[in-house]
Write a protein that holds these residues in place. Structure first.
Motif, PDB file in Angstrom:
ATOM      1  N   ILE A 106       0.819  -1.327   0.212  1.00  0.00           N
ATOM      2  CA  ILE A 106      -0.132  -0.142   0.163  1.00  0.00           C
ATOM      3  C   ILE A 106       0.790   1.117  -0.028  1.00  0.00           C
ATOM      4  CG2 ILE A 106      -1.750   1.252   1.534  1.00  0.00           C
ATOM      5  CD1 ILE A 106      -2.719  -1.277   2.503  1.00  0.00           C
ATOM      6  N   LEU A 107       1.898   1.052   0.852  1.00  0.00           N
ATOM      7  CA  LEU A 107       2.936   2.271   0.827  1.00  0.00           C
ATOM      8  C   LEU A 107       3.358   2.412  -0.422  1.00  0.00           C
ATOM      9  CD1 LEU A 107       4.747   1.747   4.148  1.00  0.00           C
ATOM     10  CD2 LEU A 107       3.414   3.887   3.570  1.00  0.00           C
ATOM     11  N   ARG A 108       3.940   1.487  -1.344  1.00  0.00           N
ATOM     12  CA  ARG A 108       4.482   1.393  -2.465  1.00  0.00           C
ATOM     13  C   ARG A 108       3.413   2.150  -3.580  1.00  0.00           C
ATOM     14  NH1 ARG A 108       7.416  -3.746  -5.435  1.00  0.00           N
ATOM     15  NH2 ARG A 108       8.814  -3.375  -3.548  1.00  0.00           N
ATOM     16  N   VAL A 109       2.496   1.608  -3.482  1.00  0.00           N
ATOM     17  CA  VAL A 109       1.491   2.333  -4.444  1.00  0.00           C
ATOM     18  C   VAL A 109       1.375   3.811  -4.083  1.00  0.00           C
ATOM     19  CG1 VAL A 109      -1.229   2.255  -5.150  1.00  0.00           C
ATOM     20  CG2 VAL A 109       0.143   0.267  -4.986  1.00  0.00           C
ATOM     21  N   THR A 110       1.151   4.138  -3.002  1.00  0.00           N
ATOM     22  CA  THR A 110       1.085   5.747  -2.636  1.00  0.00           C
ATOM     23  C   THR A 110       2.470   6.474  -2.944  1.00  0.00           C
ATOM     24  OG1 THR A 110       1.686   5.323  -0.408  1.00  0.00           O
ATOM     25  CG2 THR A 110      -0.662   5.526  -0.905  1.00  0.00           C
ATOM     26  N   PHE A 113      -5.121  10.051   1.508  1.00  0.00           N
ATOM     27  CA  PHE A 113      -5.326  11.388   1.996  1.00  0.00           C
ATOM     28  C   PHE A 113      -3.978  12.265   1.973  1.00  0.00           C
ATOM     29  CE2 PHE A 113      -7.006  14.655   4.987  1.00  0.00           C
ATOM     30  CZ  PHE A 113      -7.643  15.497   4.088  1.00  0.00           C
ATOM     31  N   SER A 114      -3.326  11.508   3.171  1.00  0.00           N
ATOM     32  CA  SER A 114      -1.995  12.373   3.371  1.00  0.00           C
ATOM     33  C   SER A 114      -0.839  12.658   2.217  1.00  0.00           C
ATOM     34  CB  SER A 114      -1.219  11.600   4.679  1.00  0.00           C
ATOM     35  OG  SER A 114      -0.757  10.135   4.079  1.00  0.00           O
ATOM     36  N   THR A 115      -0.921  11.667   1.379  1.00  0.00           N
ATOM     37  CA  THR A 115      -0.046  11.792   0.186  1.00  0.00           C
ATOM     38  C   THR A 115      -0.765  12.922  -0.779  1.00  0.00           C
ATOM     39  OG1 THR A 115       0.410   9.431   0.211  1.00  0.00           O
ATOM     40  CG2 THR A 115       0.718  10.735  -1.929  1.00  0.00           C
ATOM     41  N   GLU A 151       9.906  10.843  -0.359  1.00  0.00           N
ATOM     42  CA  GLU A 151      11.058   9.812  -0.007  1.00  0.00           C
ATOM     43  C   GLU A 151      10.939   9.220   1.274  1.00  0.00           C
ATOM     44  OE1 GLU A 151      13.330   9.398  -2.297  1.00  0.00           O
ATOM     45  OE2 GLU A 151      12.859  10.883  -3.613  1.00  0.00           O
ATOM     46  N   THR A 152      10.137   9.294   2.205  1.00  0.00           N
ATOM     47  CA  THR A 152      10.263   8.616   3.490  1.00  0.00           C
ATOM     48  C   THR A 152       9.079   7.644   3.141  1.00  0.00           C
ATOM     49  OG1 THR A 152      10.541  10.655   4.915  1.00  0.00           O
ATOM     50  CG2 THR A 152       9.404   8.717   5.622  1.00  0.00           C
ATOM     51  N   ILE A 153       7.820   7.896   2.341  1.00  0.00           N
ATOM     52  CA  ILE A 153       6.963   6.992   1.957  1.00  0.00           C
ATOM     53  C   ILE A 153       7.642   5.745   1.124  1.00  0.00           C
ATOM     54  CG2 ILE A 153       5.043   6.454   0.654  1.00  0.00           C
ATOM     55  CD1 ILE A 153       4.285   7.477   3.056  1.00  0.00           C
ATOM     56  N   GLY A 154       8.565   6.121   0.049  1.00  0.00           N
ATOM     57  CA  GLY A 154       9.205   5.215  -0.548  1.00  0.00           C
ATOM     58  C   GLY A 154      10.271   4.492   0.179  1.00  0.00           C
ATOM     59  N   PHE A 155      10.797   4.866   1.096  1.00  0.00           N
ATOM     60  CA  PHE A 155      11.909   3.952   2.055  1.00  0.00           C
ATOM     61  C   PHE A 155      11.208   3.226   2.943  1.00  0.00           C
ATOM     62  CE2 PHE A 155      13.815   3.614   6.323  1.00  0.00           C
ATOM     63  CZ  PHE A 155      15.124   2.871   5.724  1.00  0.00           C
ATOM     64  N   LEU A 156       9.917   3.706   3.462  1.00  0.00           N
ATOM     65  CA  LEU A 156       9.138   2.824   4.348  1.00  0.00           C
ATOM     66  C   LEU A 156       8.541   1.546   3.558  1.00  0.00           C
ATOM     67  CD1 LEU A 156       7.253   5.423   6.538  1.00  0.00           C
ATOM     68  CD2 LEU A 156       8.890   3.788   7.275  1.00  0.00           C
ATOM     69  N   SER A 157       8.316   1.922   2.303  1.00  0.00           N
ATOM     70  CA  SER A 157       7.531   0.766   1.550  1.00  0.00           C
ATOM     71  C   SER A 157       8.433  -0.315   1.399  1.00  0.00           C
ATOM     72  CB  SER A 157       7.229   1.039   0.391  1.00  0.00           C
ATOM     73  OG  SER A 157       8.171   1.704  -0.519  1.00  0.00           O
ATOM     74  N   VAL A 158       9.674  -0.209   1.189  1.00  0.00           N
ATOM     75  CA  VAL A 158      10.660  -1.192   0.883  1.00  0.00           C
ATOM     76  C   VAL A 158      11.400  -1.756   2.035  1.00  0.00           C
ATOM     77  CG1 VAL A 158      11.215  -0.445  -1.735  1.00  0.00           C
ATOM     78  CG2 VAL A 158      12.536   0.616   0.359  1.00  0.00           C
ATOM     79  N   LEU A 188      -8.425  -1.015   4.155  1.00  0.00           N
ATOM     80  CA  LEU A 188      -9.145   0.094   3.713  1.00  0.00           C
ATOM     81  C   LEU A 188      -8.892   1.330   4.570  1.00  0.00           C
ATOM     82  CD1 LEU A 188     -12.565  -1.468   2.697  1.00  0.00           C
ATOM     83  CD2 LEU A 188     -10.556  -0.652   0.940  1.00  0.00           C
ATOM     84  N   PHE A 189      -8.898   1.199   5.853  1.00  0.00           N
ATOM     85  CA  PHE A 189      -8.637   2.414   6.571  1.00  0.00           C
ATOM     86  C   PHE A 189      -7.145   2.921   6.520  1.00  0.00           C
ATOM     87  CE2 PHE A 189      -6.909   3.877  10.807  1.00  0.00           C
ATOM     88  CZ  PHE A 189      -7.644   5.042  10.941  1.00  0.00           C
ATOM     89  N   VAL A 190      -6.060   2.079   6.326  1.00  0.00           N
ATOM     90  CA  VAL A 190      -4.907   2.302   6.037  1.00  0.00           C
ATOM     91  C   VAL A 190      -4.639   2.977   4.714  1.00  0.00           C
ATOM     92  CG1 VAL A 190      -2.467   1.489   5.730  1.00  0.00           C
ATOM     93  CG2 VAL A 190      -3.868   0.824   7.709  1.00  0.00           C
ATOM     94  N   ALA A 191      -5.160   2.352   3.741  1.00  0.00           N
ATOM     95  CA  ALA A 191      -5.196   2.890   2.224  1.00  0.00           C
ATOM     96  C   ALA A 191      -5.761   4.470   2.311  1.00  0.00           C
ATOM     97  CB  ALA A 191      -5.768   1.998   1.452  1.00  0.00           C
ATOM     98  N   VAL A 192      -6.991   4.712   2.767  1.00  0.00           N
ATOM     99  CA  VAL A 192      -7.435   5.941   2.919  1.00  0.00           C
ATOM    100  C   VAL A 192      -6.716   6.821   3.479  1.00  0.00           C
ATOM    101  CG1 VAL A 192      -9.562   7.176   3.827  1.00  0.00           C
ATOM    102  CG2 VAL A 192      -9.898   4.925   2.445  1.00  0.00           C
ATOM    103  N   VAL A 193      -6.221   6.651   4.684  1.00  0.00           N
ATOM    104  CA  VAL A 193      -5.168   7.465   5.382  1.00  0.00           C
ATOM    105  C   VAL A 193      -4.028   7.848   4.642  1.00  0.00           C
ATOM    106  CG1 VAL A 193      -3.856   7.774   7.696  1.00  0.00           C
ATOM    107  CG2 VAL A 193      -6.046   6.732   7.662  1.00  0.00           C
TER     108      VAL A 193
END
Length: 271
Positions: free
Chosen positions: A66-70, A163-165, A176-183, A155-160
């Motif tokens: 989900i993080l990678r998609v965002t 929205f933040s993205t 970049e933080t989202i990208g790092f966290l995803s991997v 779904l809750f995580v994906a919506v949050v």
């Protein structure tokens, strides 16, 4: 347009060996991620026992993808990696559904029901989703007895995250933080299984084939990241993932050579 006419108009002379290899590698990236879970899925379905598989593996992969998609919306990377994430989310939800169904069927005496909202399903509509999250019994987090709770949480995580993205998409530090966290989270994929094996002093019930395929897939994936000049976060965490896979396979060897009393009776590994 007629298919034969379309093919005849294609300039096949420009199709190189590199293009063919790239197309095959992209297909392997899209579908290869879910393949290791097929042996484990079949084992659980055949034995009606999911005790050897840590459901937190599914949790880690769902959050990571989900993080990678965002992350893709903030910093575009190759479409095969995006498609792999979407496919993996569906595959992990299928694994969770199977585990919940098997656990519920295997109980001789029906235990107390636990849902995301911390109450029986029949009472779910009497309270809001937010208040249910706050009042949830966190000792049963990701141990719910109904599949709907898992879907609602994802779904809750994906919506949050979505929205933040949307709000911070212009801030490179956030992206970049989202990208790092995803991997990084995906690199920790094997740690729930590693920890469960350690606490049980056994790898019984875990599909060794699944872990071997993890290792092969992660090695291929890391090489793909390097060759395709993917963001640095991808191949660094891929290297870490390979290390975790090797550690789990080392557990298989060690606990087979030094079985404990609790693991001796169920020392056979599914393939």
């Amino acid at each position: 347009m007629d298919v034969k006419a379309y093919i005849s108009e294609m300039d096949l002379s420009k199709l190189t060996l590199s293009d063919i290899v790239t197309a095959i590698a992209s297909g392997a990236m899209i579908f290869g991620g879910v393949v290791p879970y097929i042996p484990q899925y079949r084992t659980i379905r055949r034995t009606l026992n999911c005790e050897g598989f840590s459901p937190f593996v599914c949790f880690v992969l769902l959050i990571a993808n989900i993080l990678r998609v965002t992350f893709w919306f903030g910093k575009r990377f190759e479409y095969p990696l995006l498609a792999q994430s979407i496919l993996m989310i569906g595959a992990m939800l299928a694994m969770v559904e199977l585990c919940v169904r098997v656990r519920n069927k295997s109980e001789i005496v029906q235990s107390k029901q636990h849902s995301l909202r911390g109450m029986p399903n029949s009472m779910v509509n009497n309270r809001t989703f937010y208040k249910g999250i706050v009042d949830m019994d966190w000792s049963y987090f990701w141990k719910w007895t109904d599949f709907l709770s898992y879907v609602e949480f994802i779904l809750f995580v994906a919506v949050v995250l979505g929205f933040s993205t949307y709000l911070f998409i212009d801030f490179s530090a956030y992206v970049e933080t989202i990208g790092f966290l995803s991997v990084f989270i995906e690199a920790m994929l094997g740690t729930p299984q590693l920890y469960q094996n350690y606490t049980k002093r056994s790898t019984a019930g875990m599909s060794v084939t699944m872990v071997v395929m993890w290792l092969c897939g992660d090695a291929f994936k890391t090489g793909y990241f390097i060759m395709r000049s993917a963001p640095m976060q991808f191949w660094l965490c891929g290297t870490l993932q390979i290390g975790v896979d090797i550690a789990i396979l080392s557990q298989v060897f060690y606990y087979t050579m030094h079985p404990t009393r609790s693991g001796a009776a169920t020392s056979r590994h599914p393939h």
